[in-house]
Design an enzyme around this catalytic site. Sequence first.
Site, PDB file in Angstrom:
ATOM      1  CB  CYS A   2      -0.890   0.010   1.232  1.00  0.00           C
ATOM      2  SG  CYS A   2      -1.879  -1.467   1.450  1.00  0.00           S
ATOM      3  NE  ARG A  27       5.328   2.518  -1.810  1.00  0.00           N
ATOM      4  CZ  ARG A  27       5.677   2.206  -0.562  1.00  0.00           C
ATOM      5  NH1 ARG A  27       4.965   1.348   0.117  1.00  0.00           N
ATOM      6  NH2 ARG A  27       6.735   2.751  -0.002  1.00  0.00           N
ATOM      7  CD1 TRP A  74       0.062  -4.029  -2.498  1.00  0.00           C
ATOM      8  CD2 TRP A  74      -1.256  -5.270  -3.800  1.00  0.00           C
ATOM      9  NE1 TRP A  74       0.747  -4.302  -3.645  1.00  0.00           N
ATOM     10  CE2 TRP A  74      -0.039  -5.062  -4.459  1.00  0.00           C
ATOM     11  CE3 TRP A  74      -2.252  -6.030  -4.436  1.00  0.00           C
ATOM     12  CZ2 TRP A  74       0.233  -5.578  -5.724  1.00  0.00           C
ATOM     13  CZ3 TRP A  74      -1.989  -6.546  -5.683  1.00  0.00           C
ATOM     14  CH2 TRP A  74      -0.769  -6.319  -6.312  1.00  0.00           C
ATOM     15  CG  ASN A  98       0.952   1.655   3.755  1.00  0.00           C
ATOM     16  OD1 ASN A  98      -0.170   1.828   3.303  1.00  0.00           O
ATOM     17  ND2 ASN A  98       2.014   2.300   3.301  1.00  0.00           N
ATOM     18  N   GLY A  99       0.137  -2.108   6.295  1.00  0.00           N
ATOM     19  CA  GLY A  99       0.592  -3.119   7.241  1.00  0.00           C
ATOM     20  C   GLY A  99      -0.550  -3.900   7.852  1.00  0.00           C
ATOM     21  CE  LYS A 481      18.653 -13.190  -1.137  1.00  0.00           C
ATOM     22  NZ  LYS A 481      18.373 -14.392  -1.936  1.00  0.00           N
ATOM     23  CD  GLU A 484      21.677 -14.387  -5.109  1.00  0.00           C
ATOM     24  OE1 GLU A 484      20.980 -14.618  -6.102  1.00  0.00           O
ATOM     25  OE2 GLU A 484      21.203 -13.997  -4.021  1.00  0.00           O
ATOM     26  CG  HIS A 500      26.842 -38.536   5.520  1.00  0.00           C
ATOM     27  ND1 HIS A 500      27.154 -39.847   5.768  1.00  0.00           N
ATOM     28  CD2 HIS A 500      25.763 -38.243   6.307  1.00  0.00           C
ATOM     29  CE1 HIS A 500      26.307 -40.345   6.654  1.00  0.00           C
ATOM     30  NE2 HIS A 500      25.451 -39.396   6.999  1.00  0.00           N
TER      31      HIS A 500
END
Length: 605
Positions: A2, A27, A74, A98-99, A481, A484, A500
Amino acid sequence: MCGIVGVVGLSPAAPLLLDGLKRLEYRGYDSAGIATLVNGHIDRRRAEGKLKNLAAVLERQPLTGTIGIGHTRWATHGAPTESNAHPHGTARVAVVHNGIIENHAELRAELEAKGQTFSTETDTETVAQLLDLLLAQGLEPVEAAKAAFARLEGAYALALIFAGHPELIIGAQRGAPLAVGYGAEEMYLGSDALALAPLTREIAYLEDGDWVVVTRAGAVFYDRTNAEVVRAKKLTSLTGASIGKGNFRHFMEKELHEHPVVIGDVLHRMLDGGVPMLPPLPFDLAAVKRITMSACGSAFYAGLTAKFWLENLARVPVEADVASEFRYRAPPMEEGGLGLLVSQSGETADTLAALRYMKAEGQKILSVLNVPESTMARESDAMLETIAGPEIGVASTKAFTAQLTVLAVFALALARAKGVLPPAEEARLTSALLELPSKAAEILLCDEPIKQLAKRIAEARDVLYLGRGGCFPIALEGALKLKEISYIHAEGYAAGEMKHGPIALIDKSVPVIAICPSGPLFEKTASNLQEAAARGGQIVVFSDAEGAVKLRSIATETILLPRIDPFAAPILYAIPVQMLAYHVAVLKGTDVDQPRNLAKSVTVE
């Protein structure tokens, strides 16, 4: 995600609000609305769908007034209808949000018992009704807001206007971004600087837990203890991608800080009164006998975690394979099975090819996607949307936890359809998921220990990550991560597999990072760590207080995380391993947002 925008000044607010909302369209949203004060009274205009619909409403029914708040939404809790669109409010107060307000059900019951009348099922209206009651009891707006914020649990950003107060907006931030803009005799509030770009270059950002009183004369900031604080102003460039970074150095850092609200958005959309809710599916979920999952990169690790959940909770066998291998292995598939694909972009070439192969083999196709207009969305029988909003950093962060959250709810929904999960157990597991946004916000407030750990990891040549059960894929994600964005060699292993082969690599120069929450598999993982410690490995533990105490004799370093049910632990523990990779990359001086040789959406083989 949102979007929020607010204006208090001299010129008509509605056109400025609408323009700000247009800048937040990136968004994603499915309804929008604006509220202003007209002669001291709150007036609202809202519309389902795109902003052009709201603009048409405003053209038919103009809104005057020089103060107002706007919102792109949203749909999470409640359908994307005009009545559920923000702003929500009463005659005394209007709210955009928002949230997720995690304790909205308890607050609603309390408020209804005191005579407050609700008109929607949204958690946001709970904030409005709580403020309305406090105002009715005689509190002035600032005191009412302070009292209300103390009652709210969850991850949120809020903006409030009050009837009879034509120069006052109050904002609050916890786990969702909010910025204050400074103009000439006007002040602004927005989800990010991009929303305010046409209005001002001078921005101050709320820190987590802050709230702010904005008037035409300026802004007064308060921290989570209600102490008055100063938040520095900064000039934004107004050009280039850096506008969207807010107060962060990199998009990846910004997107890490969006975890709480993104997780909350997903939960709000997919849990209705604690019950898992899926969109209408063109196949019978209860008839699914076998699932074949395929994806690439972090999305594949999300699918591996889902395999653990789906088999454990729904008792449905799941085959998981990376898409680049699956498409050429050409496995035989029994007609009537379900193909489960996961992709942020919905354009990943190998995953799309896997989808097409599954479809040709008579599978029903369910895709977990962040882009509903994508090719995979169009070619799937059904889609579960992650609603993470655009993710600019190449290394996936918030999209990954959104995928995990969607898949966790899907596992519960499948278990319910199969009738294999007792209601009490389902309630316990959904309750664990609903704790995630606030616990994710707690992790973001504890950034410093991870920064300190990063100094040690940045000196390593090789790093091992270990995990068990649903946290084994999180070990894979942590290693990915680190590779990357910092270019340090790292590998993730199932903890039981260390002996192993990988144990041969361990010496005092190799950090061993354990994803080790308390739970049924804790003791097994601890035993594996003892073996690594005996070979001189530098043991780094990501665990809660109970686990940290048990491992203190062998842990070189411990990152203490909130206690959470083992079911939800993979989602929560994904955040600190991503944060660690970020801080190591910053120390190494790499291009965090655009690592070498990588692309955000891999649309070729």
